[in-house]
Design a protein around this motif. Structure first.
Motif, PDB file in Angstrom:
ATOM      1  N   ILE A   1       3.060  -0.504  -5.726  1.00  0.00           N
ATOM      2  CA  ILE A   1       2.456   0.310  -4.660  1.00  0.00           C
ATOM      3  C   ILE A   1       1.049   0.678  -5.103  1.00  0.00           C
ATOM      4  CG2 ILE A   1       2.585   2.421  -3.290  1.00  0.00           C
ATOM      5  CD1 ILE A   1       5.596   2.504  -3.854  1.00  0.00           C
ATOM      6  N   GLU A   2       0.058   0.131  -4.425  1.00  0.00           N
ATOM      7  CA  GLU A   2      -1.327   0.468  -4.752  1.00  0.00           C
ATOM      8  C   GLU A   2      -1.659   1.753  -3.998  1.00  0.00           C
ATOM      9  OE1 GLU A   2      -3.525  -3.689  -5.579  1.00  0.00           O
ATOM     10  OE2 GLU A   2      -2.966  -3.395  -3.513  1.00  0.00           O
ATOM     11  N   ASN A   3      -1.539   2.860  -4.706  1.00  0.00           N
ATOM     12  CA  ASN A   3      -1.799   4.148  -4.067  1.00  0.00           C
ATOM     13  C   ASN A   3      -3.304   4.415  -4.115  1.00  0.00           C
ATOM     14  OD1 ASN A   3      -2.022   6.726  -3.179  1.00  0.00           O
ATOM     15  ND2 ASN A   3      -0.488   7.597  -4.560  1.00  0.00           N
ATOM     16  N   ASN A   4      -3.990   3.970  -3.054  1.00  0.00           N
ATOM     17  CA  ASN A   4      -5.446   4.171  -2.998  1.00  0.00           C
ATOM     18  C   ASN A   4      -5.783   5.441  -2.192  1.00  0.00           C
ATOM     19  OD1 ASN A   4      -5.031   3.353  -0.375  1.00  0.00           O
ATOM     20  ND2 ASN A   4      -5.996   1.354  -0.615  1.00  0.00           N
ATOM     21  N   GLU A   5      -4.748   6.282  -2.010  1.00  0.00           N
ATOM     22  CA  GLU A   5      -4.859   7.603  -1.380  1.00  0.00           C
ATOM     23  C   GLU A   5      -4.980   7.593   0.140  1.00  0.00           C
ATOM     24  OE1 GLU A   5      -7.234  10.604  -3.190  1.00  0.00           O
ATOM     25  OE2 GLU A   5      -6.953   9.776  -5.200  1.00  0.00           O
ATOM     26  N   PHE A   6      -5.137   6.403   0.734  1.00  0.00           N
ATOM     27  CA  PHE A   6      -5.309   6.375   2.194  1.00  0.00           C
ATOM     28  C   PHE A   6      -4.509   5.250   2.834  1.00  0.00           C
ATOM     29  CE2 PHE A   6      -9.270   7.721   0.172  1.00  0.00           C
ATOM     30  CZ  PHE A   6      -9.283   9.040   0.583  1.00  0.00           C
ATOM     31  N   ALA A   7      -4.052   5.522   4.051  1.00  0.00           N
ATOM     32  CA  ALA A   7      -3.492   4.444   4.877  1.00  0.00           C
ATOM     33  C   ALA A   7      -4.537   4.189   5.974  1.00  0.00           C
ATOM     34  CB  ALA A   7      -2.131   4.829   5.418  1.00  0.00           C
ATOM     35  N   MET A   8      -4.132   4.038   7.218  1.00  0.00           N
ATOM     36  CA  MET A   8      -5.127   3.735   8.249  1.00  0.00           C
ATOM     37  C   MET A   8      -5.464   5.020   9.010  1.00  0.00           C
ATOM     38  SD  MET A   8      -4.806   0.654  10.921  1.00  0.00           S
ATOM     39  CE  MET A   8      -6.034   0.307  12.144  1.00  0.00           C
TER      40      MET A   8
ATOM     41  N   GLY B   1       0.807  -1.217   0.000  1.00  0.00           N
ATOM     42  CA  GLY B   1       0.000   0.000   0.000  1.00  0.00           C
ATOM     43  C   GLY B   1       0.839   1.265   0.000  1.00  0.00           C
ATOM     44  N   ASP B   2       0.181   2.401  -0.212  1.00  0.00           N
ATOM     45  CA  ASP B   2       0.887   3.692  -0.148  1.00  0.00           C
ATOM     46  C   ASP B   2       1.463   3.896   1.258  1.00  0.00           C
ATOM     47  OD1 ASP B   2      -2.214   3.953  -0.188  1.00  0.00           O
ATOM     48  OD2 ASP B   2      -1.590   5.603   1.114  1.00  0.00           O
ATOM     49  N   GLY B   3       0.691   3.522   2.280  1.00  0.00           N
ATOM     50  CA  GLY B   3       1.188   3.648   3.654  1.00  0.00           C
ATOM     51  C   GLY B   3       2.414   2.776   3.868  1.00  0.00           C
ATOM     52  N   ALA B   4       2.363   1.553   3.352  1.00  0.00           N
ATOM     53  CA  ALA B   4       3.477   0.606   3.517  1.00  0.00           C
ATOM     54  C   ALA B   4       4.744   1.098   2.834  1.00  0.00           C
ATOM     55  CB  ALA B   4       3.084  -0.756   2.950  1.00  0.00           C
TER      56      ALA B   4
HETATM   57 MG   LIG Z   1      -3.466   2.772   1.021  1.00  0.00          MG
END
Ligand SMILES: [Mg+2]
Ligand SMILES: Cc1ncc(C[n+]2csc(CCOP(=O)(O)OP(=O)(O)O)c2C)c(N)n1
Length: 338
Positions: free
Chosen positions: A180-187, A153-156
């Motif tokens: 990197i799947e940048n879905n615009e949000f982490a947690m 993820g983007d956060g990772a």
């Molecule tokens: Mg994300």
């Protein structure tokens, strides 16, 4: 975005129908997952891929399925579904049942199917990225030309261990593609709050790793980029870093009720207009490849299919108490080639 929407289409009508069916099935499957989670029928934690289906379907049709290695984090239902794992065993695992792929001990975040070379399902953010390098090292060492897809993820992408993995992948020319799947949000947070540079693909630059940003919502564009990059990595035996632009339609996990703290309803609604399933439907309609009637029939079939999967999985018993102690240690020597 790197490229315009004009892509060379290599897909037959039958291929497109398969991809459309898989996207519908992922969504229907995961809609059931959210429901059972709320009913207390799935333990642990659960994260859905809804809104990101074009990425999973497109990339996994660009590889040699069952030969190339695939791994991801905990948002892991779509990949094994596309690779052809048994959906009933996947659902049984999510419900903690005996017939699940990890005998009910892993749950949603730890799906795994060695036969399909799907290596999980990992809950520690960024923690699987060195394993992706390790898988790629293994195939290179054995003289095989497998490509390893390692989604994160983007956060990772902020995790220290990811930078260590990039270093080793570059140093040893490992055939691994970090996606990197940048879905615009982490947690509970959004990209601009967690990343010093929001162009995440640039993280390949200091290591001399080829890197680019690609679209993740338009299936045809995804397929075209994915094939080009997979072919490059297989041929050149070098790593690649791809940033895929997505949008996470739902909260972080099935239990995230606070998403309005980091995104507005308006923003959500605007982005949902980019729905990858609707986009493929528009294409199929405009190209006269599929009628509305056929699409509606396929939507209904996917819903019925998911109901059937859930019903079957629900028949599986819970594991017995002794199962807790099984598969913790092994006396087996590891087999070379795995
Ligand atoms: Mg994300
Ligand atoms: C090392 C570690 N730190 C924190 C967490 C808690 N956590 C779970 S998911 C997540 C956010 C990850 O976001 P991203 O990588 O963008 O993935 P997405 O959920 O968007 O797919 C965090 C901080 C964790 N699981 N592991």
């Amino acid at each position: 975005m790197a490229k315009p929407a004009q892509v060379e289409l290599k897909e037959s009508a039958a291929d497109l129908e398969l991809y459309y069916r898989q996207m519908l099935e992922i969504r229907a499957f995961e809609t059931r997952c959210n429901q059972i989670y709320r009913q207390g029928k799935a333990g642990g934690y659960l994260h859905v891929y809804i809104g990101m289906e074009a990425t999973g379907v497109g990339w996994l049709h660009a590889i040699k399925q069952g030969y190339d290695n695939v791994m991801t984090a905990y948002r892991d239902h779509a990949q094994p579904l596309v690779l052809g794992s048994d959906p009933v065993r996947l659902m049984a695992e999510i419900m903690g049942r005996k017939d699940g792929y990890s005998k009910g001990k892993g749950g949603s975040m730890h799906l795994y199917d060695f036969e399909k070379r799907f290596y999980g399902g990992w809950g520690i953010v960024g923690g699987h990225t060195p394993l992706g390098a390790g898988l790629a090292f293994g195939s290179k060492y054995l003289g095989e030309d497998r490509v390893t897809l390692c989604f994160l993820g983007d956060g990772a992408s902020n995790a220290g261990v990811f930078f260590e993995s990039l270093n080793m992948a570059a140093l040893w020319d490992l055939p691994v593609i970090y996606l990197i799947e940048n879905n615009e949000f982490a947690m509970g947070t959004r990209l601009e709050y967690h990343a010093s540079d929001t162009e995440l693909h640039k993280r390949g630059f200091p290591f001399g790793i080829k890197h680019e940003r690609v679209d993740g919502m338009d299936l045809l564009q995804v397929l075209s980029d994915a094939r080009r990059i997979v072919d490059y990595v297989r041929k050149e035996q070098k790593p690649y870093l791809v940033e895929i632009m997505n949008y996470r339609f739902s909260g972080h996990g099935a239990a995230d009720n606070d998403r309005q703290l980091y995104r507005t309803k308006e923003e959500e609604q605007e982005n949902m207009l980019r729905d990858p399933i609707k986009r493929l439907e528009d294409y199929l309609r405009k190209s006269n490849l599929m009628t509305d009637e056929k699409m509606e029939a396929m939507q209904l079939a996917a819903e019925e299919w998911a109901d059937g999967v859930l019903e079957e999985a629900d028949k599986s018993p819970f594991p017995d108490d002794e199962e807790v102690y099984r598969d913790v240690y092994t006396d087996m020597e590891p087999e070379v080639g795995h």
